[in-house]
Write a protein that holds these residues in place. Structure first.
Motif, PDB file in Angstrom:
ATOM      1  N   ASN A 312       0.904  -1.083   0.012  1.00 48.97           N
ATOM      2  CA  ASN A 312       0.073  -0.034   0.036  1.00 48.97           C
ATOM      3  C   ASN A 312       0.877   1.320   0.093  1.00 48.97           C
ATOM      4  OD1 ASN A 312      -2.309  -1.421   0.249  1.00 48.97           O
ATOM      5  ND2 ASN A 312      -2.222  -1.655   2.578  1.00 48.97           N
ATOM      6  N   GLU A 313       1.890   1.272  -0.587  1.00 50.69           N
ATOM      7  CA  GLU A 313       2.962   2.226  -0.422  1.00 50.69           C
ATOM      8  C   GLU A 313       2.954   3.287  -1.745  1.00 50.69           C
ATOM      9  OE1 GLU A 313       3.073  -0.283   2.053  1.00 50.69           O
ATOM     10  OE2 GLU A 313       4.538  -0.935   0.437  1.00 50.69           O
ATOM     11  N   SER A 314       2.034   2.939  -2.758  1.00 54.28           N
ATOM     12  CA  SER A 314       1.952   3.682  -4.154  1.00 54.28           C
ATOM     13  C   SER A 314       3.195   3.712  -4.764  1.00 54.28           C
ATOM     14  CB  SER A 314       1.490   5.147  -3.959  1.00 54.28           C
ATOM     15  OG  SER A 314       0.224   5.012  -3.094  1.00 54.28           O
ATOM     16  N   LEU A 315       3.983   2.640  -4.730  1.00 57.06           N
ATOM     17  CA  LEU A 315       5.166   2.290  -5.121  1.00 57.06           C
ATOM     18  C   LEU A 315       5.300   1.562  -6.588  1.00 57.06           C
ATOM     19  CD1 LEU A 315       7.432   1.604  -2.102  1.00 57.06           C
ATOM     20  CD2 LEU A 315       7.487   3.902  -3.165  1.00 57.06           C
ATOM     21  N   ALA A 367      -6.505   1.716  -6.831  1.00 59.55           N
ATOM     22  CA  ALA A 367      -6.614   2.578  -5.669  1.00 59.55           C
ATOM     23  C   ALA A 367      -5.703   3.337  -5.505  1.00 59.55           C
ATOM     24  CB  ALA A 367      -7.101   1.468  -4.693  1.00 59.55           C
ATOM     25  N   PHE A 368      -5.817   4.512  -4.890  1.00 59.47           N
ATOM     26  CA  PHE A 368      -4.588   5.400  -4.540  1.00 59.47           C
ATOM     27  C   PHE A 368      -3.570   4.899  -4.033  1.00 59.47           C
ATOM     28  CE2 PHE A 368      -7.282   5.984  -1.178  1.00 59.47           C
ATOM     29  CZ  PHE A 368      -6.358   5.964  -0.026  1.00 59.47           C
ATOM     30  N   TYR A 369      -3.733   3.803  -3.194  1.00 62.56           N
ATOM     31  CA  TYR A 369      -2.583   3.441  -2.290  1.00 62.56           C
ATOM     32  C   TYR A 369      -1.592   2.277  -2.808  1.00 62.56           C
ATOM     33  CZ  TYR A 369      -6.335   0.244  -1.475  1.00 62.56           C
ATOM     34  OH  TYR A 369      -7.515  -0.529  -1.765  1.00 62.56           O
ATOM     35  N   SER A 370      -2.103   1.644  -3.987  1.00 60.73           N
ATOM     36  CA  SER A 370      -1.807   0.377  -4.426  1.00 60.73           C
ATOM     37  C   SER A 370      -0.283   0.291  -4.981  1.00 60.73           C
ATOM     38  CB  SER A 370      -2.931  -0.250  -5.157  1.00 60.73           C
ATOM     39  OG  SER A 370      -2.335  -1.561  -5.701  1.00 60.73           O
ATOM     40  N   ASN A 371       0.458  -0.434  -4.660  1.00 58.46           N
ATOM     41  CA  ASN A 371       1.550  -0.658  -5.539  1.00 58.46           C
ATOM     42  C   ASN A 371       1.471  -1.283  -6.828  1.00 58.46           C
ATOM     43  OD1 ASN A 371       3.102   0.141  -3.081  1.00 58.46           O
ATOM     44  ND2 ASN A 371       3.990  -1.722  -2.538  1.00 58.46           N
ATOM     45  N   ALA A 381      -7.645  -6.784  -8.017  1.00 59.23           N
ATOM     46  CA  ALA A 381      -8.801  -7.410  -7.387  1.00 59.23           C
ATOM     47  C   ALA A 381      -9.381  -6.027  -6.703  1.00 59.23           C
ATOM     48  CB  ALA A 381      -8.818  -8.743  -6.735  1.00 59.23           C
ATOM     49  N   PRO A 382     -10.748  -6.178  -6.314  1.00 57.14           N
ATOM     50  CA  PRO A 382     -11.467  -4.943  -5.704  1.00 57.14           C
ATOM     51  C   PRO A 382     -10.780  -4.969  -4.314  1.00 57.14           C
ATOM     52  CG  PRO A 382     -12.938  -6.332  -6.942  1.00 57.14           C
ATOM     53  CD  PRO A 382     -11.870  -6.972  -6.922  1.00 57.14           C
ATOM     54  N   GLY A 383     -10.001  -4.109  -4.106  1.00 57.99           N
ATOM     55  CA  GLY A 383      -9.739  -3.702  -2.588  1.00 57.99           C
ATOM     56  C   GLY A 383     -10.215  -2.667  -1.862  1.00 57.99           C
ATOM     57  N   GLU A 423     -24.072  -0.629  16.390  1.00 55.93           N
ATOM     58  CA  GLU A 423     -25.269  -1.708  16.519  1.00 55.93           C
ATOM     59  C   GLU A 423     -25.120  -2.771  15.587  1.00 55.93           C
ATOM     60  OE1 GLU A 423     -28.704   0.631  15.819  1.00 55.93           O
ATOM     61  OE2 GLU A 423     -28.787   2.035  17.446  1.00 55.93           O
ATOM     62  N   HIS A 424     -24.057  -2.604  14.850  1.00 55.02           N
ATOM     63  CA  HIS A 424     -23.812  -3.709  13.841  1.00 55.02           C
ATOM     64  C   HIS A 424     -22.501  -4.320  14.118  1.00 55.02           C
ATOM     65  CE1 HIS A 424     -26.893  -1.280  12.174  1.00 55.02           C
ATOM     66  NE2 HIS A 424     -27.521  -2.354  11.644  1.00 55.02           N
ATOM     67  N   PRO A 425     -22.297  -5.029  15.309  1.00 54.21           N
ATOM     68  CA  PRO A 425     -20.713  -5.809  15.497  1.00 54.21           C
ATOM     69  C   PRO A 425     -20.640  -6.877  14.550  1.00 54.21           C
ATOM     70  CG  PRO A 425     -22.345  -6.325  17.333  1.00 54.21           C
ATOM     71  CD  PRO A 425     -22.949  -5.131  16.528  1.00 54.21           C
ATOM     72  N   GLY A 426     -19.620  -7.055  14.527  1.00 58.44           N
ATOM     73  CA  GLY A 426     -18.830  -8.154  13.684  1.00 58.44           C
ATOM     74  C   GLY A 426     -18.944  -8.041  12.199  1.00 58.44           C
ATOM     75  N   TYR A 427     -18.720  -6.777  11.879  1.00 62.49           N
ATOM     76  CA  TYR A 427     -18.621  -6.460  10.345  1.00 62.49           C
ATOM     77  C   TYR A 427     -17.878  -5.157  10.300  1.00 62.49           C
ATOM     78  CZ  TYR A 427     -22.193  -9.850  10.032  1.00 62.49           C
ATOM     79  OH  TYR A 427     -22.961 -10.933  10.221  1.00 62.49           O
ATOM     80  N   ALA A 428     -16.947  -4.979   9.182  1.00 63.64           N
ATOM     81  CA  ALA A 428     -15.970  -3.811   8.974  1.00 63.64           C
ATOM     82  C   ALA A 428     -15.836  -3.650   7.577  1.00 63.64           C
ATOM     83  CB  ALA A 428     -14.724  -4.045   9.724  1.00 63.64           C
ATOM     84  N   TYR A 429     -15.710  -2.153   7.276  1.00 62.15           N
ATOM     85  CA  TYR A 429     -15.233  -1.724   6.080  1.00 62.15           C
ATOM     86  C   TYR A 429     -13.931  -1.034   6.234  1.00 62.15           C
ATOM     87  CZ  TYR A 429     -19.905  -0.439   4.138  1.00 62.15           C
ATOM     88  OH  TYR A 429     -21.314  -0.602   3.352  1.00 62.15           O
ATOM     89  N   LEU A 430     -13.000  -1.858   5.297  1.00 66.01           N
ATOM     90  CA  LEU A 430     -11.490  -1.639   5.430  1.00 66.01           C
ATOM     91  C   LEU A 430     -11.196  -1.633   3.991  1.00 66.01           C
ATOM     92  CD1 LEU A 430     -10.073  -4.315   7.950  1.00 66.01           C
ATOM     93  CD2 LEU A 430     -10.556  -1.885   8.270  1.00 66.01           C
ATOM     94  N   HIS A 431     -10.094  -1.098   3.596  1.00 73.07           N
ATOM     95  CA  HIS A 431      -9.609  -0.984   2.123  1.00 73.07           C
ATOM     96  C   HIS A 431      -7.983  -1.190   2.169  1.00 73.07           C
ATOM     97  CE1 HIS A 431      -8.641   3.159   3.674  1.00 73.07           C
ATOM     98  NE2 HIS A 431      -8.431   3.625   2.332  1.00 73.07           N
ATOM     99  N   GLY A 432      -7.521  -1.679   1.125  1.00 74.41           N
ATOM    100  CA  GLY A 432      -6.137  -1.837   0.991  1.00 74.41           C
ATOM    101  C   GLY A 432      -6.012  -3.450   0.087  1.00 74.41           C
TER     102      GLY A 432
END
Length: 493
Positions: A312-315, A367-371, A381-383, A423-432
């Motif tokens: 994820n260093e945009s390198l 994605a802006f961060y992707s190497n 693939a969709p990150g 109110e919605h534990p057990g799920y998360a939005y992340l990117h990378g």
């Protein structure tokens, strides 16, 4: 952001915070006891290895006979020099202490996202990435990775997840969890963590990263993975502080091969430098690189398809000078100077499918961060990312977190760790790229389920052949062969 410490790190490559984790020479001069990696000439260990190390002033911590490697500790300042007379040893170096980013993702950078369930109570409508990869779930009907009958799943393929562990009791994962192993020693890698008992069965995810990755592969509940009936095995290599040396990672790769998993996902990545100076002494990470290469070869020879994130260093990985410049700019100082060729591990090792991160809104822009880089990226693939507005302005106020990837998160972690409201534990939005790699691992898994006789090279070839040709026509340094797709891989369309 926290100030970076000296050293090189290998990090789980999701953007939990927009910084790299600290580089820490696990064997820093402040400690009299240092850890080393040793690679023998052959991919096996001689009968004399214990004596070799003892005579040089060291003690074997881990023996890795399958690849001729050792993890050793010593308080003798002349230990490396003492090994030079041993012609059976090809390389030895201080062992890097790879560290997961230890900044906690408080909400979506402090701004919780409200997750609205669909009418059926699931979050399928929020999974833009999996819906796209599976053609709105049509690929599940062709191959889901297993069969369900009488409430039980028969898994046709298994994906190993080398990561932070897993919430094996998560309602979306428990039916597909088939076991795992921890490689973390008692006390953790620092020896001071009483929660780390050293039990091989302790795969409990303390960070959330591994659980999120697992959901993208084989979630089956409120969220779906690429193969909702694939089996999952967890190999925990990060301790509760989010760190791991090289040895347990390559041991996990070997164990996964012995367990006869079909695919391994490694949403991790870091940098080895072949010539650097630390406090006036010359060092090289060549033993690290050799053991990585041997572990990859061992796994592939045992019919395991390996998938890794690009980082994820945009390198631009093809620009070798820029990689070394990056290390000096971010981690070097007057006492630590990088001079040699820089190698990304494991993504830069031949035999690994290396995945860059695409997004929801563009077929031409990563994605802006992707190497990225020629001869580095296999497929994309969709990150996820922060959306097109943020990509244009880079204004933090323009971020839209729903463009990130939604997946499972440990149910026992505090809600503020997730990017979902409490109110919605057990799920998360992340990117990378950590979120991109398991999508390809899931595709590889369903391919193996459909074609159990396929070798890793055949699995990779099908993924490449059926990838959607994003970016410039043909291979390009950003998307590689294109964006991988489960539906096209299973249908050939």
């Amino acid at each position: 952001m926290k100030k970076r410490k000296k050293g090189i790190a290998i990090v789980a490559s999701s953007i939990l915070a927009l910084s790299l984790s600290s580089f820490n020479l696990h064997t820093s001069a402040t400690s009299p006891v240092k850890s080393y990696l040793i690679a023998y000439n052959q991919s096996s260990l001689p009968k004399t290895y214990q004596t070799d190390i003892k005579n040089a002033g060291g003690e074997v911590i881990n023996a890795i006979p399958e690849i001729g490697g050792l993890e050793v500790r010593s308080s003798n300042p002349n230990f490396l020099n003492n090994l030079k007379s041993n012609s059976s040893i090809l390389a030895a170096n201080m062992e890097m202490h790879y560290k997961l980013d230890d900044e906690q993702p408080a909400g979506a950078d402090g701004k919780p996202v409200t997750l609205t369930p669909d009418k059926d109570g699931t979050y399928w409508g929020s999974q833009w990435d999996i819906r796209h990869l599976t053609n709105e779930g049509k690929s599940f009907k062709i191959e889901s990775g297993g069969t369900e009958a009488n409430g039980k799943v028969t898994h046709k393929a298994i994906v190993g997840v080398i990561d932070t562990g897993i919430d094996a009791n998560h309602p979306d994962l428990k039916a597909n969890y088939v076991g795992g192993q921890s490689f973390v020693p008692a006390g953790g890698y620092g020896g001071n963590d009483t929660s780390e008992t050293g039990s091989p069965s302790d795969v409990l995810d303390r960070e959330g990263h591994g659980t999120h990755v697992a959901g993208s592969i084989a979630g089956n509940g409120k969220i779906k993975g690429v193969g909702p009936d694939l089996g999952i095995m967890a190999y925990r290599i990060f301790d509760s502080s989010g760190s791991a040396p090289t040895a347990p990672i390559v041991k996990a790769m070997i164990q996964a091969a012995k367990d006869k998993v079909d695919v391994v996902n490694m949403s991790i990545g870091g940098y080895d430098n072949l010539k650097y100076e630390y406090n006036g002494t010359q060092y090289s990470d060549i033993a690290d690189v050799l053991l990585w290469k041997r572990a990859v070869k061992y796994a592939v020879n045992n019919n395991v398809t390996l998938v890794a994130s690009a980082g994820n260093e945009s390198l631009n990985y093809a620009d070798k000078k820029s990689l070394t410049d990056y290390l000096n700019a971010n981690y070097g100082d007057t006492n630590l100077i990088f001079k040699g060729v820089t190698i990304e591990t494991p993504g830069g090792v031949p035999g690994v499918i290396t995945v860059s991160s695409s997004n929801q809104w563009s077929k031409n822009q990563l994605a802006f961060y992707s190497n990225y880089g020629n001869s580095f990226i296999t497929v994309a693939a969709p990150g996820g990312d922060n959306g097109p507005k943020y990509a244009s302005t880079r204004n933090l106020n323009d971020r839209d977190f729903t463009y990130r990837a939604l997946s499972t998160w440990p149910t026992y972690l505090e809600p503020y760790f997730t990017t979902i409201d409490s109110e919605h534990p057990g799920y998360a939005y992340l990117h990378g790229t950590s979120m991109a790699s398991p999508k390809v691992a899931g595709i590889a898994g369903v391919i193996k389920a459909a074609h159990p006789d396929y070798k890793p090279a055949q699995v990779e070839a099908l993924i490449e052949k059926t990838a959607l040709d994003y970016g410039k026509p043909g291979y390009d340094p950003y998307f590689g062969k294109g964006e991988a797709n489960a539906y096209s891989a299973l249908t050939g369309k």
